[in-house]
Design a protein around this motif. Structure first.
Motif, PDB file in Angstrom:
ATOM      1  N   ALA A 118       0.828  -1.205   0.000  1.00  0.00           N
ATOM      2  CA  ALA A 118       0.000   0.000   0.000  1.00  0.00           C
ATOM      3  C   ALA A 118       0.864   1.257   0.000  1.00  0.00           C
ATOM      4  CB  ALA A 118      -0.927  -0.010   1.215  1.00  0.00           C
ATOM      5  N   ALA A 119       1.929   1.236   0.807  1.00  0.00           N
ATOM      6  CA  ALA A 119       2.817   2.397   0.881  1.00  0.00           C
ATOM      7  C   ALA A 119       3.565   2.599  -0.425  1.00  0.00           C
ATOM      8  CB  ALA A 119       3.808   2.218   2.034  1.00  0.00           C
ATOM      9  N   GLU A 120       3.941   1.509  -1.070  1.00  0.00           N
ATOM     10  CA  GLU A 120       4.634   1.618  -2.358  1.00  0.00           C
ATOM     11  C   GLU A 120       3.750   2.301  -3.395  1.00  0.00           C
ATOM     12  OE1 GLU A 120       6.710  -1.345  -5.608  1.00  0.00           O
ATOM     13  OE2 GLU A 120       4.713  -1.777  -4.822  1.00  0.00           O
ATOM     14  N   GLN A 121       2.484   1.902  -3.452  1.00  0.00           N
ATOM     15  CA  GLN A 121       1.584   2.495  -4.427  1.00  0.00           C
ATOM     16  C   GLN A 121       1.364   3.973  -4.139  1.00  0.00           C
ATOM     17  OE1 GLN A 121       0.367   0.937  -7.272  1.00  0.00           O
ATOM     18  NE2 GLN A 121       0.009   3.124  -7.667  1.00  0.00           N
ATOM     19  N   ALA A 122       1.242   4.306  -2.840  1.00  0.00           N
ATOM     20  CA  ALA A 122       1.081   5.711  -2.466  1.00  0.00           C
ATOM     21  C   ALA A 122       2.307   6.521  -2.875  1.00  0.00           C
ATOM     22  CB  ALA A 122       0.850   5.825  -0.956  1.00  0.00           C
ATOM     23  N   MET A 127       5.581  10.142  -6.703  1.00  0.00           N
ATOM     24  CA  MET A 127       7.020  10.103  -6.949  1.00  0.00           C
ATOM     25  C   MET A 127       7.425  11.131  -8.001  1.00  0.00           C
ATOM     26  SD  MET A 127       9.200   6.846  -8.346  1.00  0.00           S
ATOM     27  CE  MET A 127       8.253   6.853  -9.869  1.00  0.00           C
ATOM     28  N   PRO A 128       8.417  11.971  -7.719  1.00  0.00           N
ATOM     29  CA  PRO A 128       8.834  12.975  -8.713  1.00  0.00           C
ATOM     30  C   PRO A 128       9.600  12.325  -9.856  1.00  0.00           C
ATOM     31  CG  PRO A 128      10.312  13.014  -6.833  1.00  0.00           C
ATOM     32  CD  PRO A 128       9.199  12.066  -6.469  1.00  0.00           C
ATOM     33  N   PRO A 129       9.423  12.815 -11.077  1.00  0.00           N
ATOM     34  CA  PRO A 129      10.173  12.252 -12.209  1.00  0.00           C
ATOM     35  C   PRO A 129      11.652  12.604 -12.095  1.00  0.00           C
ATOM     36  CG  PRO A 129       8.995  14.214 -12.883  1.00  0.00           C
ATOM     37  CD  PRO A 129       8.538  13.919 -11.494  1.00  0.00           C
ATOM     38  N   ARG A 130      12.483  11.689 -12.500  1.00  0.00           N
ATOM     39  CA  ARG A 130      13.924  11.937 -12.453  1.00  0.00           C
ATOM     40  C   ARG A 130      14.298  12.949 -13.530  1.00  0.00           C
ATOM     41  NH1 ARG A 130      17.932   8.879 -10.048  1.00  0.00           N
ATOM     42  NH2 ARG A 130      20.040   9.331 -10.761  1.00  0.00           N
ATOM     43  N   ALA A 182      11.193  13.307   0.268  1.00  0.00           N
ATOM     44  CA  ALA A 182       9.975  13.893   0.822  1.00  0.00           C
ATOM     45  C   ALA A 182       8.753  13.072   0.421  1.00  0.00           C
ATOM     46  CB  ALA A 182       9.822  15.338   0.338  1.00  0.00           C
ATOM     47  N   ALA A 183       8.738  12.572  -0.806  1.00  0.00           N
ATOM     48  CA  ALA A 183       7.622  11.736  -1.272  1.00  0.00           C
ATOM     49  C   ALA A 183       7.567  10.425  -0.499  1.00  0.00           C
ATOM     50  CB  ALA A 183       7.772  11.460  -2.769  1.00  0.00           C
ATOM     51  N   LYS A 184       8.724   9.861  -0.217  1.00  0.00           N
ATOM     52  CA  LYS A 184       8.763   8.615   0.559  1.00  0.00           C
ATOM     53  C   LYS A 184       8.257   8.824   1.981  1.00  0.00           C
ATOM     54  CE  LYS A 184      12.980   7.792  -1.096  1.00  0.00           C
ATOM     55  NZ  LYS A 184      14.347   7.286  -1.031  1.00  0.00           N
ATOM     56  N   GLN A 185       8.638   9.936   2.561  1.00  0.00           N
ATOM     57  CA  GLN A 185       8.186  10.237   3.911  1.00  0.00           C
ATOM     58  C   GLN A 185       6.688  10.527   3.931  1.00  0.00           C
ATOM     59  OE1 GLN A 185       9.979   9.886   6.594  1.00  0.00           O
ATOM     60  NE2 GLN A 185      11.939   9.525   5.558  1.00  0.00           N
ATOM     61  N   GLN A 186       6.222  11.325   2.988  1.00  0.00           N
ATOM     62  CA  GLN A 186       4.814  11.698   2.923  1.00  0.00           C
ATOM     63  C   GLN A 186       3.915  10.480   2.713  1.00  0.00           C
ATOM     64  OE1 GLN A 186       3.957  14.782   0.052  1.00  0.00           O
ATOM     65  NE2 GLN A 186       1.778  14.229  -0.058  1.00  0.00           N
ATOM     66  N   SER A 187       4.355   9.547   1.886  1.00  0.00           N
ATOM     67  CA  SER A 187       3.553   8.353   1.570  1.00  0.00           C
ATOM     68  C   SER A 187       3.654   7.279   2.643  1.00  0.00           C
ATOM     69  CB  SER A 187       4.004   7.766   0.226  1.00  0.00           C
ATOM     70  OG  SER A 187       5.358   7.337   0.306  1.00  0.00           O
ATOM     71  N   GLY A 188       4.606   7.429   3.555  1.00  0.00           N
ATOM     72  CA  GLY A 188       4.832   6.399   4.557  1.00  0.00           C
ATOM     73  C   GLY A 188       5.690   5.252   4.056  1.00  0.00           C
TER      74      GLY A 188
END
Length: 266
Positions: A118-122, A127-130, A182-188
């Motif tokens: 679930a966290a991966e999908q979030a 996720m920002p584009p590289r 930041a995206a990883k933290q925000q999504s859990g």
């Protein structure tokens, strides 16, 4: 899932897109000693593409289902069917205890994996584009490299140009890494991935204790093959272990036939 690999800090999809189990097969790991609760750190940086972990798992399960008969066939060919004992002695008490320990860890792993999915999908949703890498002009780069390699004085304009390109790429990379974190933290996902790495390592340890146990009967061997269907050992490790177990049981059978017993004594 097969090898016991102790994870290190920061194994996240962002640093080197780790898609759980698939990534442990597809991507090499940088492993260090230390606290098993620290997570895992793959070697490569994120490639800005999604690997379908479920497809890999599906293929792995199919291989696992086919593996037991192949393992027994290989071991039987080595020992010889005439040397195989015909009676079982039941599952060894020590192996039963190891199996219970694995089952506990595997149940925890399945729960952690649900949270991870679930966290991966979030994370993937935000996720920002590289950023694209800025490529320097070929002629200017060639002149810069050639002059530097020959120890000649480099044109100041070329120096400034190369330094500017390098600085711009560095800034882009650092900005992306900050946004990605930041995206990883925000999504859990950061916490979920660390928990996933810890539990995978613990469950793998429990599985390998069973694989390394010296079987005393074919019931013990059966436990290992059933575990392979669930966890998926590396075939190169499984077949020699099963072969060695059957050799050991056959040897014990020959030695104990006069006493009328078939179990391998400790």
């Amino acid at each position: 899932m097969s090898e016991t690999k102790k994870p290190t800090a920061g194994a996240t999809t962002g640093r080197a897109r780790r898609f759980g189990l698939a990534d442990r097969v597809l991507m090499p790991w940088t492993l260090t000693a230390g606290d098993p609760a620290s997570g895992g750190q793959p070697m490569e940086k994120f490639m800005n593409q999604h690997v379908n972990r479920r497809s890999i798992m599906g293929a792995s399960v199919g291989l696992a289902i086919a593996m037991p008969s192949a393992a027994v066939a290989a071991a039987t060919a080595e020992v010889g069917s005439a040397n195989l004992p015909t009676l079982a002695a039941g599952v060894s008490p020590e192996l039963q205890a190891l199996k219970k320990a694995f089952d506990r860890d595997f149940r925890k792993f399945e729960k952690v994996r649900e949270v991870w999915d679930a966290a991966e999908q979030a994370y993937l949703d935000i996720m920002p584009p590289r950023p694209e890498h800025i490529v320097a002009d070929f002629e200017k780069s060639l002149a810069y490299i050639a002059a530097k390699g020959r120890g000649q004085q480099i044109d100041q304009a070329d120096v400034e140009y190369i330094e500017e390109i390098t600085r711009a790429n560095k800034e882009r990379k650092e900005a992306w890494e900050a946004a990605d974190e930041a995206a990883k933290q925000q999504s859990g996902f950061a916490d979920a991935d660390a928990a996933y790495g810890r539990q995978h390592w613990l469950t793998s340890l429990a599985a390998n204790r069973i694989l390394g146990f010296k079987a005393r009967s074919f019931d013990d061997v059966k436990v290992k093959l059933q575990l392979h269907r669930k966890w998926g050992f590396d075939i190169g490790r499984l077949v020699p272990k099963i072969s060695a177990d059957i050799n050991l049981i056959a040897k014990a059978q020959r030695q104990s036939v006069s006493r009328g017993t078939t179990a391998v004594t400790a």
